[in-house]
Design a protein around this motif. Structure first.
Motif, short mmCIF file in Angstrom:
data_model
loop_
_atom_site.label_atom_id
_atom_site.label_comp_id
_atom_site.label_asym_id
_atom_site.label_seq_id
_atom_site.Cartn_x
_atom_site.Cartn_y
_atom_site.Cartn_z
N ASN A 274 37.27 -7.47 21.30
CA ASN A 274 37.48 -8.62 20.41
C ASN A 274 38.95 -9.02 20.36
O ASN A 274 39.29 -10.20 20.35
CB ASN A 274 36.98 -8.33 18.99
CG ASN A 274 35.47 -8.27 18.96
OD1 ASN A 274 34.81 -8.77 19.89
ND2 ASN A 274 34.91 -7.67 17.93
N LEU A 275 39.81 -8.00 20.29
CA LEU A 275 41.25 -8.28 20.25
C LEU A 275 41.68 -8.94 21.56
O LEU A 275 42.46 -9.91 21.57
CB LEU A 275 42.02 -6.98 20.02
CG LEU A 275 43.54 -7.06 20.00
CD1 LEU A 275 44.04 -7.95 18.87
CD2 LEU A 275 44.15 -5.66 19.84
N ALA A 276 41.14 -8.44 22.67
CA ALA A 276 41.49 -9.01 23.98
C ALA A 276 41.10 -10.49 24.04
O ALA A 276 41.87 -11.34 24.50
CB ALA A 276 40.79 -8.24 25.10
N ILE A 277 39.90 -10.79 23.54
CA ILE A 277 39.44 -12.19 23.58
C ILE A 277 40.30 -13.04 22.64
O ILE A 277 40.66 -14.17 22.99
CB ILE A 277 37.94 -12.28 23.23
CG1 ILE A 277 37.11 -11.54 24.29
CG2 ILE A 277 37.49 -13.74 23.16
CD1 ILE A 277 35.63 -11.44 23.98
N GLN A 278 40.65 -12.48 21.50
CA GLN A 278 41.50 -13.23 20.56
C GLN A 278 42.83 -13.59 21.23
O GLN A 278 43.35 -14.70 21.08
CB GLN A 278 41.74 -12.39 19.31
CG GLN A 278 42.52 -13.08 18.21
CD GLN A 278 41.94 -14.43 17.83
OE1 GLN A 278 40.74 -14.57 17.63
NE2 GLN A 278 42.81 -15.45 17.77
N ILE A 279 43.38 -12.65 21.99
CA ILE A 279 44.64 -12.91 22.71
C ILE A 279 44.39 -14.03 23.74
O ILE A 279 45.20 -14.95 23.89
CB ILE A 279 45.15 -11.62 23.40
CG1 ILE A 279 45.59 -10.61 22.34
CG2 ILE A 279 46.31 -11.93 24.36
CD1 ILE A 279 45.85 -9.21 22.87
N GLY A 280 43.25 -13.95 24.41
CA GLY A 280 42.89 -14.99 25.38
C GLY A 280 42.77 -16.36 24.73
O GLY A 280 43.17 -17.38 25.32
N VAL A 281 42.26 -16.38 23.51
CA VAL A 281 42.11 -17.66 22.79
C VAL A 281 43.48 -18.33 22.62
O VAL A 281 43.62 -19.54 22.76
CB VAL A 281 41.42 -17.44 21.42
CG1 VAL A 281 41.56 -18.67 20.53
CG2 VAL A 281 39.94 -17.11 21.62
N GLU A 282 44.50 -17.51 22.36
CA GLU A 282 45.85 -18.08 22.19
C GLU A 282 46.33 -18.74 23.48
O GLU A 282 47.00 -19.76 23.46
CB GLU A 282 46.84 -16.99 21.77
CG GLU A 282 46.60 -16.45 20.37
CD GLU A 282 46.60 -17.55 19.31
OE1 GLU A 282 47.53 -18.38 19.30
OE2 GLU A 282 45.64 -17.60 18.50
N ARG A 283 45.94 -18.13 24.62
CA ARG A 283 46.33 -18.71 25.91
C ARG A 283 45.55 -20.01 26.15
O ARG A 283 46.09 -20.96 26.70
CB ARG A 283 46.03 -17.68 27.01
CG ARG A 283 46.89 -17.82 28.25
CD ARG A 283 48.35 -17.62 27.96
NE ARG A 283 49.16 -17.90 29.13
CZ ARG A 283 50.33 -18.53 29.09
NH1 ARG A 283 50.81 -18.97 27.95
NH2 ARG A 283 51.03 -18.73 30.18
N VAL A 284 44.31 -20.00 25.74
CA VAL A 284 43.48 -21.20 25.88
C VAL A 284 44.08 -22.33 25.03
O VAL A 284 44.19 -23.48 25.47
CB VAL A 284 42.02 -20.89 25.46
CG1 VAL A 284 41.19 -22.18 25.35
CG2 VAL A 284 41.38 -19.95 26.47
#
Lengths: 470, 401
Positions: free
Chosen positions: B342-352
């Protein structure tokens, strides 16, 4: 133990309290040599709490009074003077309180929470065409709260000497949980902060430099000015007398120099021994209201600083002409060859700069011989003072070298006091010297006892609030 | 003690805190640590400084390896942005000093290796499972090895020998075969017919998660297979394999590793320059490129993928605010996705969000792991941004009508 912090979790929310050891360790360290090795560090706090509002800070303080738990406020964690817990307790990490509360363009003031970093604040002010009067060397991670609580200096010190001269007031949660506002906002009907020396005694000054021992600063009102013009020029000098004279003459000429930054030849030679001997260098930063005035003052500056110095153009030591960023930051060379720095930061009178620098240099040479350490000297102007950063470098990976460096540091400190210097920021490092200041120390102790009857605020910092004294 | 090998790095940390905040190209504040920024609370301990202090405490036997220690040590993507911001690392990078005095990524990997040596059972279960799978199946997905070439299009002949070998990796064949297929199509379009070998996992995931012991076995196998095939050059479309081949294998194997390694982006750039590859299709796309940490910061390849994209007719390349060596991580690296999805995806969301902020319609990268996480992030953010790997975009531009 877990139950002890249940109340804290109720106050700030469970996610804003940390009691896992691996995470707490960091908060026993700052950027100081005192925390170079785990064995030398401060006390590991029992918990770390991150309040998000004045009310939460107030409730934390009330809880600490009830449970007799020491509180250690913390900003960016980059302090060089051991702003770390001296006893078991709770670190109050203020970086969650990082909002800009007001930017008063007409009143030339901004009010901020303590956890905001200077660089973040500068970026926000620039959008309003405003600038700060002062910022620390490490504006990137340095917070307004940490700077204010420790008599901070930096760019702007050439004119204003200390952050104290750049503030209009503050709000503090006292050790009893009461909230104190200083400056014009003592009257809640006042139209903002417009005078620091309002009403009776200057209580802002009581908290500026108190290093968390008298309460938790929750708001600071800073003076701002319209963005003006900025220029910078560097000169090289073969003789330290000439460099010191240039710095002093520039100050006497009342030039608007926000910082005169001296890096001695001895410092350069430490960084780049293969290129030694390198000259002493002084970088002068000018700040004026307009470009026209800047041009005039720059000519005046160059004529004074250039009498015995050579204007530098380009890089003194070669290397890459520039990297993407960072080179503008003096801190880039703060840790030559990865060494830690047991910094002795002391104020000396500007009028006797050359004499002091030479005396300090002599001491350094003696200590280099005695302890086999590397030292260097640099520093910058703080109005009528000059802040000397006398640095003792050591490899923290070598326990014996670390021990020798810290021994040298303690011995040098005593010699410095005999020379008549004034220590800059005390932390836990200058406690002994403060305790020898007689009535001055007694008054500070009395103030602390009155404001902090349960001795919860940063006991041990500046040597205050140790059990034997309470 | 594994960590002792890196103790000089550990003690060269000045604890200044620039691994939390730094300055970007415009001298504006730039956030450094994706985990610190996206964890529910901003604990200073999450930055490299916190992990280095943890390493000091372990080196000085001040603490035991406990679950807390493991948790903190594994909360890192090993993206290396902290290294790029480090006050002790920068003077070397600027050319002032000859020796690198600190490498935060090495410290964090060694910290994990130390934990693994002392108490491997405390490592997150997904890490241990990866090791077991790699030992048995030679890939971290527990896919049968006979499927390793299942992605290969039937109309493309298999070559077992050749000077140029395409190393597909694990994540592409088993999770994103479109990347392998596109890469092969691009190579064929330029009349390059690479060989493929009996690959085993390159070991990157084991190196990043501190499970170092089995990597030499993997490296030896891969080197021997490449030698048997007569390889001189290895091309990969995986940034993780690339970094492992370029920097880790030479350390592990020494002279046994004697191959030129190119990421497909570099190889394609060369093909375009030589005129061997024609990108004739007009792609009307607004694209932004995300630098994979293993290709960018860890290997210094920033221009090749951009140059390839710029060669495509009709494609508009837009840069995000933080790019190249200051690019924010996608969130997938360093085992973070395996242990803290979940944390990894949250970080990805910031890149998105960063891609959307500059008006991009397509996000691209050159790493299957970045794709894996950024596609998840796009779904979570529920936005109309498209994601294609660089190889997919190039294949579309190169395909014959």
């Amino acid at each position: 133990m877990a139950n002890k912090f249940e109340k804290l979790k109720e106050i700030v929310g469970p996610e804003a309290v940390m009691d896992k050891l691996a995470f707490r360790l960091t908060y026993a360290f700052d950027g100081s040599a005192a925390s170079a090795r785990a064995l030398l560090g401060g006390e590991v706090p029992e918990a770390v709490v991150r309040p998000g509002s004045v009310k939460e800070v107030q409730e934390i303080v009330l809880w600490a009074n009830e449970t007799k738990t020491p509180l250690y406020p913390r900003g960016g964690g980059s302090a060089l003077w051991a702003a770390i817990p001296a006893k078991k307790g709770v670190v109050v990490d203020m970086t969650r309180m990082n909002k800009i509360l007001t930017i008063d363009e007409d009143g030339l003031c901004c009010v901020v929470e303590p956890g905001i970093t200077y660089e973040e604040l500068k970026t926000a002010l620039r959008k309003h065409s405003l600038s700060l009067l002062m910022e620390p060397g490490n504006a990137v991670t340095g917070t307004v709260g940490g700077h204010f609580a420790s008599h901070g200096t930096g760019r702007g010190s050439g004119i204003y000497s200390d952050i104290g001269d750049c503030v209009l007031g503050c709000k503090v949660v006292l050790p009893t949980g009461e909230i104190l506002t200083t400056g014009t906002m003592v009257n809640p009907n006042a139209h903002g902060h417009f005078l620091r020396y309002a009403w009776a005694n200057d209580l802002t000054g009581l908290f500026c430099g108190s290093e968390g021992t008298l309460g938790i600063v929750v708001e600071v009102a800073l003076k701002v000015e319209r963005l003006g013009a900025f220029g910078s020029v560097s000169f090289a000098y073969d003789d330290i007398d000439d460099a010191a004279e240039a710095i002093y003459e520039v100050r006497k000429a009342r030039l608007p120099v926000s910082q005169s930054y001296l890096i001695t030849s001895w410092a350069w030679n430490t960084y780049f021994p293969e290129k030694a001997p390198l000259p002493h260098t002084v970088n002068f930063s000018l700040e004026t209201s307009t470009k026209e005035i800047l041009d005039i003052e720059m000519q005046r500056l160059k004529s004074i600083a250039g009498k015995k110095g050579k204007e530098l153009s380009g890089s003194l030591v070669g290397g890459a002409a520039s990297i993407e960023r960072g080179l503008a930051t003096p801190g880039l060379l703060d840790h030559p060859h990865g060494m830690m720095d047991a910094g002795l930061h002391v104020h000396v009178p500007l009028k006797e700069l050359a004499s002091y620098i030479k005396k300090i240099r002599e001491l350094c040479i003696n200590f280099e011989d005695k302890y086999g350490i590397i030292t260097n000297i640099r520093g910058f102007t703080c109005d009528r003072s000059f802040l000397v950063a006398c640095r003792i470098f050591f490899d923290a990976g070598d326990p014996k070298q670390t021990e020798r460096a810290l021994k040298a540091w303690h011995e040098m400190k005593t010699k410095f006091i005999d020379m008549g210097i004034c220590p800059y920021r005390l932390g836990t490092l200058w406690a002994k010297e403060l305790a020898e200041t007689g009535t001055y120390y007694e008054v500070i102790k009395r103030i602390k006892r009155v404001l902090d009857p349960n001795n919860i605020m940063a006991p041990g910092i500046m040597g205050l609030g140790l059990n034997s004294e309470y | 003690m594994v960590l002792e090998r890196y103790s000089s790095y550990v003690y060269h940390c000045s604890q200044c805190g620039w691994c939390r905040l730094t300055l970007d190209y415009n001298f504006s504040v730039d956030k450094v640590c994706p985990v610190y920024e996206n964890y529910p609370e901003h604990w200073e301990s999450l930055t490299a400084k916190g992990k280095i202090i943890l390493a000091k405490a372990l080196l000085e036997n001040k603490i035991e390896v406990t679950e807390d220690v493991v948790e903190l040590a594994t909360l890192c993507t090993t993206c290396g942005k902290c290294r790029e911001s480090c006050m002790v690392y920068l003077p070397w990078k600027a050319g002032y000093f000859k020796k690198v005095e600190i490498d935060t990524v090495k410290i964090i990997e060694a910290l994990r290796a130390e934990i693994c040596k002392r108490n491997p059972n405390l490592l997150p279960q997904p890490y241990r499972q990866i090791l077991e799978r790699v030992k048995v199946y030679k890939n971290p997905y527990a896919e049968p090895s006979h499927k390793s070439l299942a992605w290969l299009p039937s109309n493309i002949p298999l070559r077992e020998k050749g000077e140029i070998v395409y190393f597909a990796g694990c994540t592409s064949p088993y999770r994103h075969p479109e990347i392998c297929i596109s890469t092969i199509k691009v190579l064929y379009a330029a009349n390059v017919l690479p060989a493929v070998v009996d690959e085993w996992c390159c070991g990157s995931i084991l190196l990043r998660t501190g499970q170092w012991d089995y990597v030499e076995t993997l490296a030896r196998h891969n080197a021997e297979e490449l030698k048997k095939a007569g390889a001189k050059m290895v091309i990969t479309s995986c940034a993780g394999c690339y970094k492992t081949f370029k920097t880790d294998y030479p350390e592990i194997l020494g002279r046994l590793w004697d191959f030129e390694v190119l990421h497909m982006a570099e190889f394609v750039e060369e093909l375009i320059e030589k005129g061997s590859l024609k990108l004739h299709n007009n792609l009307n796309m607004k694209v932004t490129y995300h630098d994979p940490c293993h290709l960018g910061r860890h290997s210094g390849v920033y221009d090749a993928p951009r140059n390839v994209l710029k060669s495509i007719p009709g494609l508009e390349l837009i840069e995000m605010q933080s790019t190249r060596n200051l690019a924010m991580c996608c969130g997938a690296g360093g085992g973070l996705k395996a242990a803290f999805n979940n944390l990894a995806i949250q970080i990805g969301v910031e890149r998105v969000k960063a891609a959307k902020a500059v008006g991009a319609e397509t996000l691209t990268s050159a790493c299957p792991f970045c794709k894996h996480n950024l596609v998840d992030a796009i779904k979570m953010f529920n936005t109309n941004l498209e994601f294609y790997d660089l190889s997919e975009i190039v294949a579309r531009a190169a395909s014959k009508p």
